[in-house]
Write a protein that holds these residues in place. Structure first.
Motif, PDB file in Angstrom:
ATOM      1  N   GLY A 387       0.833  -1.216   0.000  1.00 51.04           N
ATOM      2  CA  GLY A 387       0.000   0.000   0.000  1.00 51.04           C
ATOM      3  C   GLY A 387       0.860   1.256   0.000  1.00 51.04           C
ATOM      4  N   ALA A 388       1.934   1.207   0.763  1.00 47.95           N
ATOM      5  CA  ALA A 388       2.836   2.362   0.824  1.00 47.95           C
ATOM      6  C   ALA A 388       3.502   2.595  -0.529  1.00 47.95           C
ATOM      7  N   ASN A 389       3.954   1.509  -1.130  1.00 50.44           N
ATOM      8  CA  ASN A 389       4.588   1.643  -2.451  1.00 50.44           C
ATOM      9  C   ASN A 389       3.620   2.243  -3.463  1.00 50.44           C
ATOM     10  N   ARG A 429      -0.926  12.053   1.616  1.00 51.60           N
ATOM     11  CA  ARG A 429      -0.504  10.690   1.293  1.00 51.60           C
ATOM     12  C   ARG A 429      -0.744   9.744   2.487  1.00 51.60           C
ATOM     13  N   VAL A 430      -0.370  10.210   3.644  1.00 56.48           N
ATOM     14  CA  VAL A 430      -0.559   9.372   4.845  1.00 56.48           C
ATOM     15  C   VAL A 430      -2.046   9.172   5.135  1.00 56.48           C
ATOM     16  N   GLN A 435      -6.439   5.167   5.068  1.00 58.50           N
ATOM     17  CA  GLN A 435      -7.745   4.691   4.599  1.00 58.50           C
ATOM     18  C   GLN A 435      -7.604   3.385   3.813  1.00 58.50           C
ATOM     19  N   THR A 436      -6.738   3.388   2.826  1.00 65.22           N
ATOM     20  CA  THR A 436      -6.664   2.222   1.931  1.00 65.22           C
ATOM     21  C   THR A 436      -6.077   1.009   2.641  1.00 65.22           C
ATOM     22  N   ILE A 442      -8.415  -4.989   6.995  1.00 67.55           N
ATOM     23  CA  ILE A 442      -9.656  -5.548   7.561  1.00 67.55           C
ATOM     24  C   ILE A 442     -10.180  -6.651   6.657  1.00 67.55           C
ATOM     25  N   LYS A 443     -10.115  -6.411   5.352  1.00 66.83           N
ATOM     26  CA  LYS A 443     -10.565  -7.416   4.402  1.00 66.83           C
ATOM     27  C   LYS A 443      -9.715  -8.691   4.530  1.00 66.83           C
TER      28      LYS A 443
END
Lengths: 490, 541
Positions: A387-389, A429-430, A435-436, A442-443
């Motif tokens: 996600g960070a990338n 960005r953070v 959020q993402t 959670i998924k």
């Protein structure tokens, strides 16, 4: 009918305990999270349970929202920022008495304003100490930390997840005052209980409800605790810290499982190189330099000798640990890349220095944390790093903290995302990463047991039965929803 | 009050015709309960007869039964393995859910030390399975033949190893609960679909509603699954068994040591409790052998080792010089099991124990150091598979007192328990086995800090006069406790079953807030009032 001035409240508990200065109110209107700011109407500073009860009764009469706050600044979770207008902050920091230290039964009774900074030296004089979360800030309320179920450093002493919290005095949302656990039993006052030799040790009940659990994780929305009894540990006579570095998280986890299985280690946690650097260095350059030097993952283990033959206890446990660690082609070391176990010990057995350790790198920090089991953690790490990338957030800045809990049956998994609060692009960005990643985690099966801020909807949308139950219980204990409305599912 | 044919058919359709009955003979088998004779008219051994008994096989069936009960306004009560009489119907018009078909160990997560179980999984079976994986579970005081789920959700949950393995209340990592309104709640992580590892949250922990110091004892819905924390077991994958019935023995490896430790007086004994808490050496710590009386117990345990002897021979043993000496030697004693996770660990623990005994003036009772006696202790204490011995003297017993607290608190009621028992034994109303027939955990919660003593009184269930004396003894104990400012113990819970509604309300009013909250919770979860007084509530004024 809402009372628009502080008059009613001031009459009830005294003018000097009610604050309406704009400068003060502003401080309570926001925190270090992305929670939208909202200015409270007043701040009230009760001095005792009677004050608290009067405030809650007044809030019920006037339908005024109350936001309980025990710790000092900085705040990070959004739970102390009002979600609705016209709220009154109930700041408990002046209720900071250590009511009783009982060496024989290893119990301490404290008010909500008592901090780790305050209580640990007092306990040390009696040969005791409290288990702590990882480097709490100096202003952190012990009681708030326990009620929020912050993970402790020593999984072996965690016979229940809320340990070492035992009994509470609670003013419920409807104004009723109750003592929980053993303290709510046959003898009505603490003094009578002490006279009979009791020490508020047993957390269950009274009766067929574990009331203290209803208040835990509630972000002040069920009741306001006015004291708590907490189980202490014996202050170690001998205490050594060791480091087990690893390039591979999976290897380290396998080793951790084996050690946890036989309850070796007192303090027992895993940090990645970023967080190890962050807790030891006090400025950005130092953090960068150290994180590049140490192994990507480090298991930190404290071994304590407490009462009889402390030296021998530490000695044999060190040997037993070394035997196990070697089986995983890892090493139990007193120092790693210039980082000494003793240095780690003196750091993590104390509250954080100022500024708070998470802020030292970039000035701001957003956390993502949840519970899971150790074996699943590598997948979650991959998710966050991916996600960070995707959002071009530097993976090399992400701090990771793994804290086995409840004697190893579960694990707190925390990612720390430092950012520069003055850099709007980075902030954005953070925020997006929060959020993402949260949605993805959670998924994937991450259990957000303490659903602050945006997590609440994500969590409760997946668990309608618990949400309904929580709302039912809230309706019983806080029928007018005066306590921290707008939080969780309220 | 028979069920309507519509209701019976509807219930039968859920479980199938082979798993429902209203045959009076079968119903009486559910009504026949230990302790019924202490509260029922004319000391009857029968609780109220259920209208029907059903054997559901799944959570889905349990939920369907509860929904049908709501539709027809039928009271229901689940019953698993039973212990005491709390699982039985307390009035006419109740159907009994017999949970024996839900007996699966759903999952053992060896790495994370978690077992997910159904209601009829007994501790002995769970223990045997998890030991194959190097793990152990808490066996409650009710013994190996009782349901682990019930200990975790419905009743209390302490046992001899609680000081190390935790009380089941503490070990509960999640529950699946068919609430009385027919809805299902799964607490904590399993409710969020994340697996069974955490009972708390999300947010305020509804685990707190599932149970408190005590569970609802069948009075508020049905628990259909739960997860419990397991603990290390550094022993063989199954108990090695030697010896002859009844005194089987288990020669466990040298990292297991069992001791009976004794003290010159109660003060020293309780001092040792504190020292053991501070030094964390116990795997098992419990006052066990004295349950058969400090005067008669040692003779019994020696007799028990000889397969050619029976209880009729006990006088012979009492007269033996060595038994007399043993009786005096272990008058103030309890049992310990030390377990080393390594040889270094056991050596250290032995050394600490020796120092604690030195400090407190205690000693290891020599007879129990003999290899065969130690092996007998290990199996008995770690397995707790001989609960029949609770009934061995006369077929009936009650356990009074057992108010838990710090050792400093418990030692305050110990002399009261002895005084309140002595005259009943002297008059022959209870078995005269010694006024100290107290057993209980040295550490009833994980890590210790709390203990309890339960005073056993043995009466003849076939003799109404003896049963009446047991009831009188219970009432006498409550009076004596009140006189010395001690709360009523387990005897208060037993007798509450037989109280009228008005009497019970008077008792509950002593803790008005607790029982008002419980009323509100019950009203929310059981709107048709299909549970019973095992979840006690204070009436609305």
């Amino acid at each position: 009918m809402k009372v628009k001035t502080s008059a009613g409240l001031a009459d009830i508990i005294g003018k000097q305990k009610v604050i309406d200065k704009a400068q003060v109110l502003d401080r309570y209107s926001r925190d270090n999270s992305f929670t939208p700011s909202m200015r409270p109407r007043l701040v009230v500073q009760p001095r005792n349970a009677d004050d608290v009860q009067k405030i809650v009764m007044w809030a019920n009469q006037t339908r005024t929202p109350l936001v309980p706050v025990s710790s000092g600044e900085p705040h990070f979770r959004g739970d102390t920022v009002p979600s609705v207008p016209e709220a009154v902050i109930v700041d408990l920091h002046r209720m900071n008495k250590i009511i009783r230290i009982d060496r024989r039964n290893r119990m301490v009774v404290i008010e909500p304003g008592v901090t780790y900074t305050q209580v640990q030296p007092a306990l040390a004089e009696q040969g005791l100490r409290l288990s702590m979360p990882l480097l709490p800030r100096q202003s952190k309320s012990v009681l708030a930390s326990l009620l929020e179920r912050e993970p402790r450093l020593e999984p072996k002493y965690s016979y229940t997840l809320p340990e070492p919290l035992r009994c509470l005095e609670v003013v419920w949302g409807n104004g009723e005052i109750q003592r929980t656990g053993e303290a709510g039993g046959y003898y009505p006052t603490l003094e009578q209980q002490w006279k009979m030799g009791l020490a508020q040790v047993f957390s269950g009940g009274p009766g067929q409800v574990d009331y203290y659990r209803l208040v835990s994780g509630a972000q002040g929305s069920m009741g306001i605790a006015t004291w708590a009894s907490v189980k202490c540990e014996i202050l170690p006579g001998v205490h050594r810290f060791f480091l087990i570095p690893s390039d591979d998280l999976k290897d380290l986890i396998e080793c951790a499982y084996r050690l946890l299985r036989v309850r070796l280690g007192d303090e027992f946690l895993v940090l990645n190189s970023v967080n190890l650097a962050a807790i030891l260095s006090r400025e950005a350059d130092g953090i960068r330099a150290l994180r590049d030097k140490v192994a990507p993952w480090v298991l930190i283990m404290g071994i304590a000798g407490r009462d009889l033959f402390p030296e021998e206890r530490v000695d044999f446990q060190e040997k037993d640990t070394r035997d196990i660690v070697q089986q995983f082609a890892l090493k139990l070391l007193p120092a790693v890349s210039g980082v000494r176990g003793g240095q780690v010990m003196s750091t993590i057995l104390n509250p954080s220095s100022v500024p708070y350790w998470k802020l030292a790198y970039k000035g701001g920090c957003q956390d993502i944390f949840f519970m899971t089991t150790l074996d699943k953690i590598p997948e979650f790490v991959n998710t966050v790093f991916a996600g960070a990338n995707a959002l071009q957030y530097p993976v090399s800045d992400i701090g990771t903290y793994l804290q086995p809990q409840h004697q190893g049956t579960s694990c707190h998994c925390e990612f720390n995302l430092p950012y520069d609060p003055g850099n709007k692009i980075e902030v954005g960005r953070v925020r997006e990463l929060l959020q993402t990643c949260s949605e993805a985690l959670i998924k994937q099966g991450a259990y957000f047991s303490r659903p602050y801020g945006i997590w609440a909807d994500m969590v409760y949308n997946r668990d309608a039965a618990n949400k309904e139950m929580i709302k039912t219980v809230k309706g019983i204990f806080d029928p007018n929803n005066v306590l921290n409305p707008g939080k969780l599912c309220f | 009050m028979a069920l309507s044919r519509d209701a019976y058919r509807a219930l039968g359709d859920i479980v199938g015709p082979g798993y429902i009955s209203e045959d009076p003979a079968v119903m009486d088998s559910y009504a026949y309960q230990w302790l019924a004779e202490t509260v029922r008219p004319n000391h009857s051994k029968f609780m109220p007869r259920p209208e029907a008994a059903l054997l559901p096989a799944s959570t889905k069936e349990v939920q369907a039964i509860v929904r049908t009960c709501n539709k027809y306004k039928i009271k229901f009560k689940a019953y698993s393995t039973g212990w005491y009489f709390y699982g039985a119907p307390f009035s006419e018009g109740v159907i009994q859910m017999d949970m024996r078909r839900m007996d699966h160990i759903v999952e053992i997560d060896e790495k994370n030390m978690v077992a997910v179980i159904e209601p009829y999984v007994i501790a002995g079976v769970l223990q045997a399975e998890v030991m194959k994986r190097g793990l152990n579970c808490t066996v409650t005081g009710a013994g190996a033949s009782c349901s682990t789920l019930v200990g975790a959700t419905c009743y209390h949950g302490s046992g001899g190893t609680s000081i190390y393995t935790g009380e089941l209340r503490e070990n509960l990592l999640g529950a699946e609960w068919v609430m009385p309104n027919g809805e299902i709640l799964r607490t904590g992580s399993v409710g969020s679909g994340c697996g069974w590892f955490c009972a708390e949250g999300p947010g305020p922990s509804m685990r707190g509603i599932v149970r408190g110091a005590l569970g609802a004892r069948g009075g508020l819905g049905v628990y259909t699954k739960c997860a419990v924390k397991l603990s290390p077991w550094p022993g063989p994958t199954e108990f090695p068994i030697e010896g002859t019935v009844p005194a089987y023995r288990s020669p466990l490896p040298k990292n297991f040591r069992a001791y009976t430790v004794a003290f010159k007086d109660w003060g020293s004994l309780f001092e040792a409790y504190y020292r053991l808490y501070d030094n964390e050496i116990c795997y098992y710590a419990h006052r066990q052998w004295t349950m058969l009386g400090a005067d008669l117990g040692p003779a019994f345990w020696m007799l028990y080792q000889d397969p050619t002897k029976s209880l009729d021979d006990i006088q012979e043993f009492v007269r033996k010089r060595e038994v007399k000496e043993l009786t005096e030697e272990m008058r103030r004693s309890f049992q310990l099991v030390l377990v080393g996770m390594s040889q270094r660990d056991i050596a250290y623990k032995e050394k600490v124990l020796d120092r604690i005994l030195e400090e407190t003036g205690g000693w290891k009772v020599k007879k129990w150091l003999e290899p065969e006696m130690e092996q007998f202790s290990l199996l008995y204490l770690l397995r707790l598979g001989r609960k029949n011995l609770n009934f061995v003297y006369t077929g009936g017993w009650v356990g009074n007192f057992m108010q838990s607290g710090t050792p400093d608190f418990v030692k305050k009621y110990e002399p009261i328990a002895e005084d309140a028992t002595e005259e009943y034994q002297e008059k022959g109303l209870l078995v005269d086995c010694g006024s100290d027939s107290m057993m209980g955990c040295v550490g009833s919660i994980g890590g210790g800090g709390q203990c309890g003593l339960e005073q056993f009184g043995f009466y003849d269930v076939a003799d109404k006069a003896s049963t009446a004396a047991a009831v009188e003894w219970m009432k006498h104990c409550i009076q004596e406790e009140a006189r010395r400012n001690i709360p009523p113990g387990k005897e208060g819970m037993y007798l509450a079953v037989g109280k009228t509604h008005a009497e019970l309300q008077r008792d509950l009013a002593k803790q008005p807030l607790t029982h008002t909250w419980q009323r509100k919770i019950k009203q929310a979860l059981d709107p048709n009032n299909l549970g019973d007084r095992m979840y006690p509530t204070l009436d609305e004024k």
